[in-house]
Design a protein around this motif. Structure first.
Motif, short mmCIF file in Angstrom:
data_model
loop_
_atom_site.label_atom_id
_atom_site.label_comp_id
_atom_site.label_asym_id
_atom_site.label_seq_id
_atom_site.Cartn_x
_atom_site.Cartn_y
_atom_site.Cartn_z
N ALA A 23 0.82 -1.21 0.00
CA ALA A 23 0.00 0.00 0.00
C ALA A 23 0.85 1.26 0.00
CB ALA A 23 -0.92 0.00 1.22
N ALA A 24 2.16 1.11 -0.19
CA ALA A 24 3.10 2.23 -0.26
C ALA A 24 3.19 3.01 1.04
CB ALA A 24 2.74 3.17 -1.41
N VAL A 74 -5.92 6.20 7.98
CA VAL A 74 -6.00 6.75 9.33
C VAL A 74 -4.59 6.83 9.89
CG1 VAL A 74 -6.89 6.41 11.67
CG2 VAL A 74 -8.31 5.82 9.69
N PRO A 75 -4.17 7.99 10.42
CA PRO A 75 -2.80 8.11 10.94
C PRO A 75 -2.53 7.12 12.07
CG PRO A 75 -3.82 10.28 10.70
CD PRO A 75 -4.91 9.27 10.50
N VAL A 76 -1.31 6.64 12.12
CA VAL A 76 -0.93 5.70 13.18
C VAL A 76 -1.20 6.31 14.56
CG1 VAL A 76 1.00 4.49 14.27
CG2 VAL A 76 0.79 4.51 11.80
N ALA A 77 -0.90 7.59 14.72
CA ALA A 77 -1.11 8.23 16.03
C ALA A 77 -2.57 8.17 16.46
CB ALA A 77 -0.62 9.67 16.01
N HIS A 78 -3.49 8.32 15.51
CA HIS A 78 -4.91 8.23 15.86
C HIS A 78 -5.28 6.80 16.27
CE1 HIS A 78 -6.32 12.08 13.53
NE2 HIS A 78 -5.60 12.34 14.62
N ILE A 79 -4.70 5.83 15.63
CA ILE A 79 -4.99 4.44 15.99
C ILE A 79 -4.43 4.12 17.37
CG2 ILE A 79 -4.60 2.03 15.34
CD1 ILE A 79 -4.38 3.01 12.41
N LEU A 80 -3.21 4.57 17.62
CA LEU A 80 -2.58 4.32 18.92
C LEU A 80 -3.16 5.21 20.02
CD1 LEU A 80 1.19 4.07 17.88
CD2 LEU A 80 -0.53 2.25 17.96
N ALA A 201 -4.27 23.94 -1.76
CA ALA A 201 -3.28 22.86 -1.69
C ALA A 201 -3.69 21.75 -0.74
CB ALA A 201 -1.93 23.43 -1.27
N ILE A 202 -4.72 21.95 0.06
CA ILE A 202 -5.06 20.98 1.09
C ILE A 202 -5.47 19.64 0.49
CG2 ILE A 202 -6.69 20.45 2.95
CD1 ILE A 202 -6.53 23.39 3.74
N MET A 206 -1.02 14.57 1.77
CA MET A 206 -1.15 13.14 2.04
C MET A 206 -2.54 12.86 2.60
SD MET A 206 2.52 12.43 3.88
CE MET A 206 2.04 10.73 4.28
N PRO A 207 -3.17 11.74 2.23
CA PRO A 207 -4.53 11.47 2.70
C PRO A 207 -4.64 11.41 4.22
CG PRO A 207 -3.60 9.55 1.58
CD PRO A 207 -2.70 10.70 1.29
N GLU A 208 -3.57 10.98 4.90
CA GLU A 208 -3.60 10.97 6.36
C GLU A 208 -3.89 12.36 6.91
OE1 GLU A 208 -0.79 7.55 5.32
OE2 GLU A 208 -1.33 9.52 4.52
N VAL A 209 -3.37 13.38 6.22
CA VAL A 209 -3.55 14.77 6.66
C VAL A 209 -4.86 15.33 6.10
CG1 VAL A 209 -2.57 17.09 6.62
CG2 VAL A 209 -1.06 15.08 6.79
N ALA A 210 -5.04 15.23 4.79
CA ALA A 210 -6.19 15.86 4.15
C ALA A 210 -7.52 15.30 4.63
CB ALA A 210 -6.08 15.70 2.63
N ARG A 211 -7.55 14.00 4.94
CA ARG A 211 -8.81 13.36 5.31
C ARG A 211 -9.03 13.21 6.81
NH1 ARG A 211 -8.43 7.88 2.19
NH2 ARG A 211 -9.98 7.36 3.77
N HIS A 212 -7.95 13.26 7.58
CA HIS A 212 -8.10 12.89 8.98
C HIS A 212 -7.62 13.94 9.98
CE1 HIS A 212 -9.43 8.81 8.07
NE2 HIS A 212 -8.48 8.76 7.15
N GLU A 213 -7.06 15.04 9.53
CA GLU A 213 -6.68 16.10 10.46
C GLU A 213 -7.57 17.32 10.21
OE1 GLU A 213 -2.65 16.30 12.01
OE2 GLU A 213 -2.01 15.23 10.22
N PRO A 214 -7.81 18.13 11.24
CA PRO A 214 -8.83 19.18 11.13
C PRO A 214 -8.43 20.28 10.14
CG PRO A 214 -7.63 19.36 13.21
CD PRO A 214 -7.22 18.07 12.59
#
Length: 303
Positions: A23-24, A74-80, A201-202, A206-214
């Motif tokens: 999944a790169a 989903v960012p690793v930090a959110h999972i952890l 530019a948002i 990266m999808p971890e940022v664009a989709r999961h951070e405010p």
């Protein structure tokens, strides 16, 4: 490379590493260990030492759910549920940005500006998020007291919980509000990691940022400078004599923000680069009054 079948630690790590690599995902083996360790309540060292240990069914189910979330960006930090920053362990949530290593550059600049560990500093963190900047400085300056402000109530509550988590609650207060609206004090040190991404530019982040951070913590307006325009307008009234502000910058923004600050009557006093060589932590001071020396406060400006 084929993985051994079975429900052992080694088999889970091998299979997850291959899936994440396909999944790169960067650092797939590291992320696999973090996710499995979280699911099992084990450290990375334990996983490495005991590759043949069985993975209990409940832990296997948690791990598969965590792996699916990671594959959905989903960012690793959110999972952890937490992220390391400076010397701190901080709880994170989708209400705030995940603290990043580049932001530690602001902590370095602040400590260089005020090198006296016994100084009773008054510190303000605007847009505090997890509380990372304020709490990192308080951890290094045991006589300092600070206030963190965030427009998002959930962020202010999370920052307060992080102060308790890191034994700093007695010297930190957190407010939900519009930056300076509820503040009548002046501060020796003002910190801020404002939103500075250009609106257009948002979507390309990266999808971890664009989709999961405010988005509110990312979107700096059409040119990325809206928050800085607001900051330079309120900083003169917030800085105590001899005080300094340290602002995080995006790549290529130093000259534009320095120009805004100068037009507002502030004095750019250096900029510290992050480990990638990007000017990251801009230091600003109030313009000295007549007869006052230009070199004020503790320590030299950051490089």
């Amino acid at each position: 490379m084929s993985c051994d079948p079975g429900e052992t630690v080694g088999a889970f790590l091998c299979q997850a590493g291959q899936v994440l690599r396909a999944a790169a995902i960067e650092n797939p083996r590291l992320e696999a260990r973090l996710l499995l360790g979280h699911a099992m309540g084990a450290t990375a060292d334990q996983l490495i030492r005991e590759p043949r240990a069985p993975v209990p069914p409940e832990a296997a189910a948690r791990f598969r759910a965590a792996l699916a979330a990671r594959l959905d960006a989903v960012p690793v930090a959110h999972i952890l549920g937490s992220q390391g920053f400076w010397t701190l362990d901080l709880a994170v949530s989708p209400a705030t940005l995940i603290p990043r290593p580049d932001t530690e550059t602001l902590v370095e600049a602040a400590l260089e500006l005020f090198p006296d560990a016994a100084a009773p500093l008054r510190v303000l963190d605007l847009g505090t998020g997890t509380g990372a900047l304020l709490l990192a400085v308080l951890a290094e300056r045991p006589r300092a007291f600070g206030v963190g402000v965030d427009l998002v109530p959930q962020a202010a509550a999370l920052a307060a919980a992080n102060a308790t988590r890191n034994d700093l609650a007695g010297r930190a207060a957190f407010l939900a509000g519009d930056w300076d609206a509820a503040l009548a004090a002046r501060f020796d040190l003002v910190l801020s990691n404002p939103p500075y991404i250009e609106s257009a530019a948002i979507a390309g982040l990266m999808p971890e940022v664009a989709r999961h951070e405010p988005r509110s913590a990312l979107d700096g307006g059409r040119d990325g400078l809206d928050a800085y325009r607001r900051l330079v307008g309120i900083l003169p009234a917030l800085l105590a004599p001899g005080g300094a502000a340290v602002l995080e910058l995006g790549a290529g923004q130093r000259e534009a923000v320095e120009a805004l600050a100068t037009a507002a009557g502030l004095v750019p006093a250096g900029c510290r680069e992050d480990l990638g060589g990007i000017p990251r932590a801009l230091v600003l001071r109030s313009a000295p009054e007549a007869g006052e020396k230009k070199s004020i406060g503790g320590g030299a400006a950051a490089h």
